[in-house]
Write an enzyme that holds these catalytic residues in place. Sequence first.
Site, mmCIF file in Angstrom:
data_model
loop_
_atom_site.group_PDB
_atom_site.id
_atom_site.type_symbol
_atom_site.label_atom_id
_atom_site.label_comp_id
_atom_site.label_asym_id
_atom_site.label_seq_id
_atom_site.Cartn_x
_atom_site.Cartn_y
_atom_site.Cartn_z
ATOM 1 N N GLU A 169 -12.129 0.273 -9.726
ATOM 2 C CA GLU A 169 -11.776 -0.707 -10.764
ATOM 3 C C GLU A 169 -12.784 -0.794 -11.909
ATOM 4 O O GLU A 169 -12.401 -0.920 -13.079
ATOM 5 C CB GLU A 169 -11.584 -2.093 -10.127
ATOM 6 C CG GLU A 169 -10.271 -2.264 -9.385
ATOM 7 C CD GLU A 169 -10.251 -1.614 -8.029
ATOM 8 O OE1 GLU A 169 -9.157 -1.489 -7.426
ATOM 9 O OE2 GLU A 169 -11.338 -1.224 -7.530
ATOM 10 N N GLU A 177 0.822 -1.211 0.000
ATOM 11 C CA GLU A 177 0.000 0.000 0.000
ATOM 12 C C GLU A 177 0.855 1.260 0.000
ATOM 13 O O GLU A 177 0.518 2.247 -0.664
ATOM 14 C CB GLU A 177 -0.934 -0.003 1.216
ATOM 15 C CG GLU A 177 -2.021 -1.064 1.181
ATOM 16 C CD GLU A 177 -3.093 -0.790 0.137
ATOM 17 O OE1 GLU A 177 -3.096 0.311 -0.467
ATOM 18 O OE2 GLU A 177 -3.943 -1.672 -0.076
#
Length: 600
Positions: free
Chosen positions: A458, A151
């Site tokens: 996404e 991350e």
Amino acid sequence: GPQPLEKNEKKRGGEGGGESTTATAKTNSAKSFQEKKKARPKRTEKMSRERKLYNRERIRSMFAHGYDSYMKYGAPMSEVKPISCRGTLFDLSRTKYLTLIDAMDQLIIMGNYTELARSVERLRIEHRDTVYSPDKPPSLFAVDQNVSVFETSIRSLGGLLSTHLLCLRFLPPTLVPENHVYNRMGEIRSDWEEIDQFYYHPTNETKEGEDVIDDNVENYWEYDGLLLNLAIDLANRLLPAFETSTGIPYGTVNLVKGVPKGETTVASLAGGGSMSLEFELLSRLTGSPVYGHVAMRAVKALWRRRSSLSLLGKHIDVVNGRWVESVSGIGSNSDSFYEYLGKYAYLYDDEEAWIMFQDVMIAVSEHVKDGPYYADVDMEKGISGGQRKRFESLAAFMPGLLAMMGETQEAVLSLNAMLKVRSVYGFLPERFDYGKWEVEGGDKSSDGGAGKHPLRPELFESLYFVHRATKNMEDGGWLYVAESYIDLLEEKCKTKCGYASIGDVVTLKLVDNMPSYFLSETLKYLYLTFDDDNILHSDEADGEAWVFTTEAHPIHYVEKGESVRDTRTRQKEQKREIEKAKARIFESEKVMKKERWEGG
């Protein structure tokens, strides 16, 4: 280029504190939303340019609301809570200014160079003033925090490197006056109340006694490469995670102490194999091969441990190299591994990466693909050995990757199937059982979080890439789908201090969370979908291919060992060559027309 909204279109965050879902707030929000719907250009079969620009400016307004709310109520903490209007740390990357770093490249893409300059200077001050130990130099990232290597790499390292490249490419040295960045006291301007800092440069319409900006400019702010220096410092703090017997990195590292004692040896496929784009770029910008080497060593170590079907599991032991979870799929804990193999091969024209990418993608197509969806299967048996008919929102990246690789027909079929799931609820749930055609878990879905919608990008990432691949053929359908999502975000998710996540797609209960990727990815892909004339698109037409990382940070090809000056020189030469080629084509067309005329 992007134009500011008219003043009556501007929307600002409200005062901090308290809930934003009161009856009054809901009524005002609904009125504002309905007024906007009435104002937009009429619908036509193929979306008009006027309507596209209108939607683009709506998204700019949304970004401004989220960004300004973070800067006013959240910074310098990682993120802002959009309902309670306060800062919070992101559990997986507990660093300062995470949302700012993640979203900085969007400031350039939207043309707000003044706020970009201010943001760079904010990071400079924080970098100078953050001291962990008296015997160590100060650093923005010198914080005693355990962070996710993955991350932190995709959000912070990627954000710094992308903004660095965009500054070099698009930021003229005489664009931002210094007195638009600093006041007379040498303080960075933060005019949250007096002016709308996102849309407009500061004006001289200030209250009596306040510092007035003089537009007779003598000095301009100039970018000096700070973000690259920050990226180097951060990457060096992540490197200890790669010191394993397999080369696959630990999932967690402490930014000042290295790998924590007792750290688990289990890492995910995505976490271990999705740092190659950022790390290789850093190697090329610095001339130090170590970053790219360790990232690709991890990728190869994972690929070598594929099954006889060329499938990979979701979790592996980084010490002994054995799979801990043999489930194979393209959703959570796996997704970006496939994405990065393909994009790395494409961006760096790497033959070995192409071979690995083709190998695993063929395996996915043959043993994971289930009609237009992708199942979870056993890595040794494939779909013939049983399957879990789970569609995860994270898997919605795949149509975009297929479109990028030229598999347009397959991309369209898959995207349409995923959009059909979204149409059931309006918002795409985290996990959907496409066998039973319901949120996974049915009535109990809220217990496991399957029905959440944390503003993920996404699906609209894929819509953007498929739209770009088919824009000369399609009739505007993709654009209207994107528009409908903007409507939902404005109507259901907007709060006083940003945009809240959906806790359940059935009840539409809000959650006090606005992930940094909402600004960095979700709004970026929506914005670019409607902005045909964006600098990235025009640059692509001029021969500079920009590739988006998994956090939607655009990066481009850099020669190995290329310095900042070399990069600028190469880019200028490329543009000159393109202009020469255009001139030659223009002249040849003139000659051809003349010959046809005289011959006729």
